[in-house]
Design a protein around this motif. Structure first.
Motif, mmCIF file in Angstrom:
data_model
loop_
_atom_site.group_PDB
_atom_site.id
_atom_site.type_symbol
_atom_site.label_atom_id
_atom_site.label_comp_id
_atom_site.label_asym_id
_atom_site.label_seq_id
_atom_site.Cartn_x
_atom_site.Cartn_y
_atom_site.Cartn_z
ATOM 1 N N SER A 21 -3.991 7.916 -2.628
ATOM 2 C CA SER A 21 -3.837 9.183 -1.926
ATOM 3 C C SER A 21 -3.009 9.020 -0.657
ATOM 4 O O SER A 21 -3.081 7.999 0.032
ATOM 5 N N GLU A 22 -2.233 10.043 -0.343
ATOM 6 C CA GLU A 22 -1.385 10.018 0.844
ATOM 7 C C GLU A 22 -2.190 9.987 2.145
ATOM 8 O O GLU A 22 -1.660 9.595 3.187
ATOM 9 N N ASP A 23 -3.446 10.409 2.088
ATOM 10 C CA ASP A 23 -4.250 10.416 3.316
ATOM 11 C C ASP A 23 -5.115 9.165 3.474
ATOM 12 O O ASP A 23 -5.975 9.097 4.349
ATOM 13 N N ALA A 24 -4.883 8.158 2.638
ATOM 14 C CA ALA A 24 -5.657 6.916 2.746
ATOM 15 C C ALA A 24 -5.319 6.201 4.057
ATOM 16 O O ALA A 24 -4.184 6.260 4.542
ATOM 17 N N ASP A 25 -6.302 5.531 4.625
ATOM 18 C CA ASP A 25 -6.110 4.786 5.868
ATOM 19 C C ASP A 25 -5.551 3.406 5.507
ATOM 20 O O ASP A 25 -6.295 2.437 5.320
ATOM 21 N N LEU A 26 -4.238 3.316 5.414
ATOM 22 C CA LEU A 26 -3.588 2.095 4.950
ATOM 23 C C LEU A 26 -3.811 0.935 5.909
ATOM 24 O O LEU A 26 -4.004 -0.206 5.480
ATOM 25 N N VAL A 27 -3.786 1.214 7.198
ATOM 26 C CA VAL A 27 -3.959 0.150 8.188
ATOM 27 C C VAL A 27 -5.352 -0.471 8.068
ATOM 28 O O VAL A 27 -5.512 -1.698 8.111
ATOM 29 N N ALA A 28 -6.367 0.353 7.886
ATOM 30 C CA ALA A 28 -7.734 -0.157 7.762
ATOM 31 C C ALA A 28 -7.879 -1.035 6.525
ATOM 32 O O ALA A 28 -8.537 -2.089 6.565
ATOM 33 N N VAL A 29 -7.254 -0.628 5.420
ATOM 34 C CA VAL A 29 -7.321 -1.422 4.187
ATOM 35 C C VAL A 29 -6.621 -2.760 4.387
ATOM 36 O O VAL A 29 -7.144 -3.822 4.017
ATOM 37 N N ALA A 30 -5.423 -2.718 4.980
ATOM 38 C CA ALA A 30 -4.670 -3.954 5.210
ATOM 39 C C ALA A 30 -5.461 -4.924 6.080
ATOM 40 O O ALA A 30 -5.494 -6.139 5.830
ATOM 41 N N ASP B 209 18.509 -1.568 -0.942
ATOM 42 C CA ASP B 209 19.106 -0.331 -0.426
ATOM 43 C C ASP B 209 19.294 -0.375 1.092
ATOM 44 O O ASP B 209 19.589 0.653 1.717
ATOM 45 N N ASN B 210 19.112 -1.571 1.676
ATOM 46 C CA ASN B 210 19.286 -1.782 3.117
ATOM 47 C C ASN B 210 18.304 -0.985 3.971
ATOM 48 O O ASN B 210 18.548 -0.749 5.163
ATOM 49 N N ALA B 211 17.195 -0.589 3.385
ATOM 50 C CA ALA B 211 16.157 0.112 4.153
ATOM 51 C C ALA B 211 15.451 -0.872 5.087
ATOM 52 O O ALA B 211 15.508 -2.095 4.906
ATOM 53 N N VAL B 212 14.784 -0.342 6.081
ATOM 54 C CA VAL B 212 13.942 -1.138 6.971
ATOM 55 C C VAL B 212 12.540 -0.540 6.932
ATOM 56 O O VAL B 212 12.368 0.677 7.100
ATOM 57 N N PHE B 213 11.552 -1.394 6.692
ATOM 58 C CA PHE B 213 10.160 -0.955 6.700
ATOM 59 C C PHE B 213 9.528 -1.383 8.014
ATOM 60 O O PHE B 213 9.408 -2.577 8.302
ATOM 61 N N ASP B 214 9.147 -0.413 8.807
ATOM 62 C CA ASP B 214 8.536 -0.679 10.108
ATOM 63 C C ASP B 214 7.068 -0.271 10.045
ATOM 64 O O ASP B 214 6.747 0.921 9.975
ATOM 65 N N PRO B 215 6.134 -1.219 10.072
ATOM 66 C CA PRO B 215 4.711 -0.871 9.967
ATOM 67 C C PRO B 215 4.206 -0.015 11.106
ATOM 68 O O PRO B 215 3.169 0.642 10.977
ATOM 69 N N ARG B 216 4.940 0.018 12.221
ATOM 70 C CA ARG B 216 4.499 0.850 13.339
ATOM 71 C C ARG B 216 4.538 2.332 12.990
ATOM 72 O O ARG B 216 3.819 3.135 13.587
ATOM 73 N N VAL B 217 5.369 2.702 12.011
ATOM 74 C CA VAL B 217 5.426 4.087 11.568
ATOM 75 C C VAL B 217 4.084 4.514 10.979
ATOM 76 O O VAL B 217 3.695 5.683 11.030
ATOM 77 N N LEU B 218 3.344 3.544 10.428
ATOM 78 C CA LEU B 218 2.047 3.822 9.843
ATOM 79 C C LEU B 218 0.914 3.694 10.866
ATOM 80 O O LEU B 218 -0.252 3.802 10.519
ATOM 81 N N GLY B 219 1.290 3.451 12.098
ATOM 82 C CA GLY B 219 0.271 3.337 13.142
ATOM 83 C C GLY B 219 -0.199 1.929 13.392
ATOM 84 O O GLY B 219 -1.142 1.704 14.156
ATOM 85 N N ALA B 220 0.450 0.949 12.755
ATOM 86 C CA ALA B 220 0.044 -0.442 12.956
ATOM 87 C C ALA B 220 0.686 -1.010 14.212
ATOM 88 O O ALA B 220 1.790 -0.639 14.575
ATOM 89 N N LYS B 221 -0.001 -1.931 14.817
ATOM 90 C CA LYS B 221 0.517 -2.575 16.017
ATOM 91 C C LYS B 221 1.172 -3.889 15.676
ATOM 92 O O LYS B 221 0.660 -4.674 14.877
ATOM 93 N N ILE B 222 2.332 -4.145 16.276
ATOM 94 C CA ILE B 222 2.997 -5.444 16.166
ATOM 95 C C ILE B 222 2.853 -6.095 17.535
ATOM 96 O O ILE B 222 3.627 -5.839 18.446
ATOM 97 N N LEU C 149 0.829 -1.206 0.000
ATOM 98 C CA LEU C 149 0.000 0.000 0.000
ATOM 99 C C LEU C 149 0.860 1.252 0.000
ATOM 100 O O LEU C 149 0.543 2.246 -0.678
ATOM 101 N N GLU C 150 1.972 1.215 0.731
ATOM 102 C CA GLU C 150 2.874 2.365 0.725
ATOM 103 C C GLU C 150 3.472 2.590 -0.660
ATOM 104 O O GLU C 150 3.682 3.727 -1.085
ATOM 105 N N GLN C 151 3.726 1.494 -1.398
ATOM 106 C CA GLN C 151 4.242 1.641 -2.762
ATOM 107 C C GLN C 151 3.183 2.258 -3.686
ATOM 108 O O GLN C 151 3.509 2.988 -4.615
#
Length: 407
Positions: free
Chosen positions: A331-340, A393-406, A321-323
């Motif tokens: 849209s940048e204001d979409a609720d990605l967590v709700a969709v997931a 590119d050695n990036a780390v994707f942390d879903p908590r940045v999007l407000g998701a709970k792990i 979804l971030e991609q």
């Protein structure tokens, strides 16, 4: 989780698929009787393009489908066509894609490239030269706008400083047409699933510059998708499909001999209709990458069951979804967590496979990108073995940045 084998409400089920090597779980589940053992009479319906498959699933001609993972999200959002709420409770595997370039371009790049995984750096020089000379941008293809083929190709280009929106032209071509378009000179390269990369190498028209695994180790690829309404109406049928496909995926990952047997089945006219030699390489991890004989040993080119490959991680959904946001599809204001949470259903997966006694993740999300080797998630009896998840590119994707709970 139930310990009981699901008893389906429906006996007959129609599943769609695209002729790709990673459709193997569906074909094995049919040919080896996994569907039948769950009381399912499954008909497999081959489709010519992802758009056609999308539409037939949307109107109910198909009960379910071997579907691009991002497509399940995109259909639920109404991106790129018919809006239809879909759910997935099963990943059909990890990896399986590659980026193939026209042979003349591939040869020029490999002279200066530091290796297959970094060859986009050599492509950047070609792109810069063409821009300086006023030449048209190079055209590359992926299989569908909302696909990991698109996102991995864009990621690979961006990692080398190539702007995928300005420096090159990206178009959509159905997987079975990729090699022909490359041969005709209509495109300079593409990102597609196997066996359409190996076929280009075998026919001398292209070389594999990078695999999807090079861009993101053990990235999600296809899922079993059904409509949300169908899943609610036929929960036991859904669970039976998931169980049968998990058993087929287990068989595929059990041995190389099983993989070789699968290649023979996939090669048959009613499935991929290609020589076994074109299919078997990626399945057993011996991949031809250069028409002049170059090969790579890639044991994780296809992962069907290992590394919790069948679990529908919501963190995977959030990355995709971030991609979509990054590429301007959402849209940048979409609720990605709700969709997931609406589309990806690990709760259904856990209920469906409880009777199989498999180790299952107890969390729905995990950070992606921080592991270069095999690792364990959880402790004791709840520990699950997972594979590397490094990004190019050695990036780390942390879903908590999007407000998701792990948790």
């Amino acid at each position: 989780m139930t310990a009981n084998k699901p008893i389906p409400e429906l006996a007959q089920v129609r599943l769609g698929y695209i002729p790709l090597t990673d459709a193997a779980p569906l074909i094995i589940a049919l040919e080896h009787g996994h569907f039948a053992r769950y009381g399912l009479d499954v008909a497999l319906s081959q489709q010519t393009s992802w758009a056609t498959l999308r539409d037939k699933l949307g109107v109910g001609y198909l009960d379910g489908a071997h579907l691009l993972a991002p497509m399940a999200l995109a259909c639920s959002l109404g991106i790129e066509g018919l809006q239809q709420p879909l759910v997935t409770a099963l990943s059909l595997g990890l990896n399986g894609n590659a980026i193939t370039l026209a042979d003349n371009l591939f040869r020029d790049m490999q002279v200066s490239a530091g290796g297959y995984a970094t060859s986009a750096a050599a492509l950047a020089a070609v792109v810069a030269q063409r821009r300086a000379s006023g030449a048209d941008p190079l055209t590359f293809a992926s299989v569908y706008p909302a696909s990991n083929h698109t996102y991995l190709l864009r990621y690979w280009l961006s990692a080398a400083g190539i702007d995928p929106d300005r420096d090159v032209k990206l178009i959509v071509v159905p997987p079975p047409q990729m090699v022909q378009r490359l041969r005709q000179g209509a495109i300079y390269g593409y990102c597609v699933g196997e066996p359409w990369n190996t076929l280009a190498v075998r026919e001398g028209v292209g070389g594999i510059a990078a695999t999807g695994h090079d861009v993101w180790n053990n990235a999600p690829e296809k899922v079993l998708a059904v409509s949300a309404a169908w899943a609610e109406r036929y929960p036991a049928t859904h669970a039976a499909l998931i169980s049968a496909l998990v058993e087929a995926a287990q068989w595929l990952d059990a041995s190389l001999e099983n993989r070789r047997e699968a290649a023979v089945l996939l090669a048959r006219p009613e499935y991929l209709d290609l020589p076994v030699e074109v299919i078997v390489g990626s399945l057993v991890g011996d991949v031809a990458v250069d028409p002049r004989g170059g090969r790579r040993e890639l044991s994780d080119f296809h992962v069907f069951h290992r590394y919790a490959a069948n679990f529908p991680w919501r963190s995977h959904a959030l990355w995709m979804l971030e991609q979509m946001v990054r590429s301007g599809q959402l849209s940048e204001d979409a609720d990605l967590v709700a969709v997931a949470e609406a589309v990806y259903r690990p709760d259904i997966y856990r209920r469906s496979v409880g009777h199989l006694g498999l180790p299952v993740p107890v969390v729905d999300m995990k950070a992606e990108g921080g592991h270069r080797g095999v690792w364990k998630l959880g402790e004791g009896d709840e520990a699950v073995t997972l594979g590397p998840d490094r990004f190019i590119d050695n990036a780390v994707f942390d879903p908590r940045v999007l407000g998701a709970k792990i948790a």
